[in-house]
Design a protein around this motif. Structure first.
Motif, PDB file in Angstrom:
ATOM      1  N   PHE A 136       0.829  -1.212   0.000  1.00  0.00           N
ATOM      2  CA  PHE A 136       0.000   0.000   0.000  1.00  0.00           C
ATOM      3  C   PHE A 136       0.865   1.265   0.000  1.00  0.00           C
ATOM      4  O   PHE A 136       0.845   2.044   0.961  1.00  0.00           O
ATOM      5  CB  PHE A 136      -0.911   0.030   1.241  1.00  0.00           C
ATOM      6  CG  PHE A 136      -1.787  -1.178   1.370  1.00  0.00           C
ATOM      7  CD1 PHE A 136      -2.847  -1.384   0.519  1.00  0.00           C
ATOM      8  CD2 PHE A 136      -1.535  -2.116   2.361  1.00  0.00           C
ATOM      9  CE1 PHE A 136      -3.666  -2.504   0.644  1.00  0.00           C
ATOM     10  CE2 PHE A 136      -2.347  -3.232   2.495  1.00  0.00           C
ATOM     11  CZ  PHE A 136      -3.410  -3.431   1.628  1.00  0.00           C
ATOM     12  N   GLU A 138       0.523   4.032  -1.343  1.00  0.00           N
ATOM     13  CA  GLU A 138      -0.236   5.292  -1.306  1.00  0.00           C
ATOM     14  C   GLU A 138      -0.921   5.516   0.048  1.00  0.00           C
ATOM     15  O   GLU A 138      -1.573   6.533   0.255  1.00  0.00           O
ATOM     16  CB  GLU A 138      -1.278   5.318  -2.441  1.00  0.00           C
ATOM     17  CG  GLU A 138      -2.489   4.419  -2.258  1.00  0.00           C
ATOM     18  CD  GLU A 138      -2.208   2.913  -2.418  1.00  0.00           C
ATOM     19  OE1 GLU A 138      -3.151   2.143  -2.231  1.00  0.00           O
ATOM     20  OE2 GLU A 138      -1.063   2.535  -2.725  1.00  0.00           O
ATOM     21  N   LYS A 139      -0.773   4.563   0.985  1.00  0.00           N
ATOM     22  CA  LYS A 139      -1.465   4.672   2.284  1.00  0.00           C
ATOM     23  C   LYS A 139      -0.478   4.833   3.439  1.00  0.00           C
ATOM     24  O   LYS A 139      -0.778   4.476   4.579  1.00  0.00           O
ATOM     25  CB  LYS A 139      -2.290   3.410   2.534  1.00  0.00           C
ATOM     26  CG  LYS A 139      -3.419   3.219   1.553  1.00  0.00           C
ATOM     27  CD  LYS A 139      -4.680   3.776   2.126  1.00  0.00           C
ATOM     28  CE  LYS A 139      -5.881   3.398   1.282  1.00  0.00           C
ATOM     29  NZ  LYS A 139      -7.109   3.911   1.849  1.00  0.00           N
ATOM     30  N   ASP A 142      -1.357   6.179   7.162  1.00  0.00           N
ATOM     31  CA  ASP A 142      -2.184   5.393   8.081  1.00  0.00           C
ATOM     32  C   ASP A 142      -1.579   4.032   8.450  1.00  0.00           C
ATOM     33  O   ASP A 142      -2.080   3.350   9.345  1.00  0.00           O
ATOM     34  CB  ASP A 142      -3.565   5.143   7.466  1.00  0.00           C
ATOM     35  CG  ASP A 142      -4.360   6.430   7.321  1.00  0.00           C
ATOM     36  OD1 ASP A 142      -4.104   7.361   8.109  1.00  0.00           O
ATOM     37  OD2 ASP A 142      -5.227   6.486   6.445  1.00  0.00           O
ATOM     38  N   TYR A 146      -2.612   1.240  11.414  1.00  0.00           N
ATOM     39  CA  TYR A 146      -3.190  -0.032  10.996  1.00  0.00           C
ATOM     40  C   TYR A 146      -2.354  -1.180  11.561  1.00  0.00           C
ATOM     41  O   TYR A 146      -2.877  -2.150  12.122  1.00  0.00           O
ATOM     42  CB  TYR A 146      -3.257  -0.131   9.463  1.00  0.00           C
ATOM     43  CG  TYR A 146      -3.458  -1.551   9.019  1.00  0.00           C
ATOM     44  CD1 TYR A 146      -4.717  -2.149   9.073  1.00  0.00           C
ATOM     45  CD2 TYR A 146      -2.368  -2.333   8.629  1.00  0.00           C
ATOM     46  CE1 TYR A 146      -4.890  -3.468   8.733  1.00  0.00           C
ATOM     47  CE2 TYR A 146      -2.543  -3.656   8.288  1.00  0.00           C
ATOM     48  CZ  TYR A 146      -3.802  -4.224   8.335  1.00  0.00           C
ATOM     49  OH  TYR A 146      -3.959  -5.535   8.012  1.00  0.00           O
ATOM     50  N   PHE A 188      -9.095  -1.781   5.591  1.00  0.00           N
ATOM     51  CA  PHE A 188      -8.131  -0.699   5.409  1.00  0.00           C
ATOM     52  C   PHE A 188      -8.114  -0.227   3.961  1.00  0.00           C
ATOM     53  O   PHE A 188      -7.981   0.947   3.671  1.00  0.00           O
ATOM     54  CB  PHE A 188      -6.752  -1.226   5.831  1.00  0.00           C
ATOM     55  CG  PHE A 188      -5.616  -0.248   5.661  1.00  0.00           C
ATOM     56  CD1 PHE A 188      -5.543   0.905   6.429  1.00  0.00           C
ATOM     57  CD2 PHE A 188      -4.601  -0.503   4.745  1.00  0.00           C
ATOM     58  CE1 PHE A 188      -4.485   1.789   6.288  1.00  0.00           C
ATOM     59  CE2 PHE A 188      -3.540   0.375   4.604  1.00  0.00           C
ATOM     60  CZ  PHE A 188      -3.477   1.523   5.381  1.00  0.00           C
ATOM     61  N   TYR A 189      -8.280  -1.178   3.046  1.00  0.00           N
ATOM     62  CA  TYR A 189      -8.169  -0.890   1.615  1.00  0.00           C
ATOM     63  C   TYR A 189      -9.198  -1.740   0.891  1.00  0.00           C
ATOM     64  O   TYR A 189      -8.948  -2.889   0.545  1.00  0.00           O
ATOM     65  CB  TYR A 189      -6.745  -1.233   1.153  1.00  0.00           C
ATOM     66  CG  TYR A 189      -6.405  -0.753  -0.223  1.00  0.00           C
ATOM     67  CD1 TYR A 189      -6.352   0.612  -0.522  1.00  0.00           C
ATOM     68  CD2 TYR A 189      -6.118  -1.660  -1.245  1.00  0.00           C
ATOM     69  CE1 TYR A 189      -6.012   1.049  -1.800  1.00  0.00           C
ATOM     70  CE2 TYR A 189      -5.776  -1.235  -2.524  1.00  0.00           C
ATOM     71  CZ  TYR A 189      -5.728   0.112  -2.788  1.00  0.00           C
ATOM     72  OH  TYR A 189      -5.397   0.568  -4.043  1.00  0.00           O
TER      73      TYR A 189
END
Length: 197
Positions: A136, A138-139, A142, A146, A188-189
């Motif tokens: 991830f 791009e995340k 967070d 997580y 989360f995604y």
């Protein structure tokens, strides 16, 4: 002859570990004496001192062996994005816990060593956070939160499994952990998808 000696050494150390695990259910490490431990497992004090300098040295060596086992696992299962290839790593972690069930339950229990838990968390964090960043990118903002959520849940699950002396197999626990992590990842995604046969 050396094979017999190795077997004897392994047997003695296993007895001492078992005795230490049982004593840690009742009291903290600083309250446990060498005399008490050797009497519990019916081994001479001199035999204990062939292997360890004192109780703290014994604990340190046990923790180092477990830590090395987990680090070896990480090298066996290189860091990769979270997907079905993550399952063997989780399964092997539970196999190590099962093989060392009594001492792991003691180490993670109320009289255990919190610094050992932090060591394991740090090793797993380095491995898992790298894999999450790859999965991830791009995340990133967070991810830390997580990961903290998932790690706390996994530690709680492991403690419950170890403390209950459950007959649930390591394989089943690995399957359950894998599903929980993957469900959390989907939360989360939402576009995240992984299947295991």
């Amino acid at each position: 002859m050396s094979k017999n000696m190795d077997r004897r050494v392994r047997k003695t150390r296993a007895q001492l570990r078992q005795g230490l695990a049982e004593l840690l259910k009742e009291k903290s490490l600083k309250e446990i004496t060498v005399k008490e431990l050797v009497e519990k497992v019916d081994i001479n004090r001199s035999t204990f001192y062939l292997h360890y300098a004192d109780i703290y040295d014994m604990m340190e060596k046990i923790e180092n062996e477990l830590t090395e086992d987990i680090e070896d696992l990480i090298h066996t299962h290189p860091v990769s994005p979270f997907n079905e290839d993550s399952f063997p790593f989780i399964e092997d972690i539970f196999s190590i816990l099962a093989e060392n069930r009594d001492i792991c339950a003691a180490l993670l229990g109320p009289n255990g060593d919190i610094s050992f838990l932090h060591r394991i968390e740090n090793i797993l964090s380095e491995h898992s956070l790298n894999a999450l960043k790859e999965t991830f990118p791009e995340k990133m903002d967070d991810l830390t939160y997580y990961y903290a959520f998932c790690l706390s849940g996994c530690i709680g699950l492991v403690k419950a499994w170890l403390s209950e002396e459950s007959s649930v197999s390591p394989q089943h626990m690995a399957e359950l952990t894998f599903k929980l992590i993957m469900n959390a990842l989907r939360g989360f995604y939402p576009d995240f998808s992984v299947r295991r046969s």
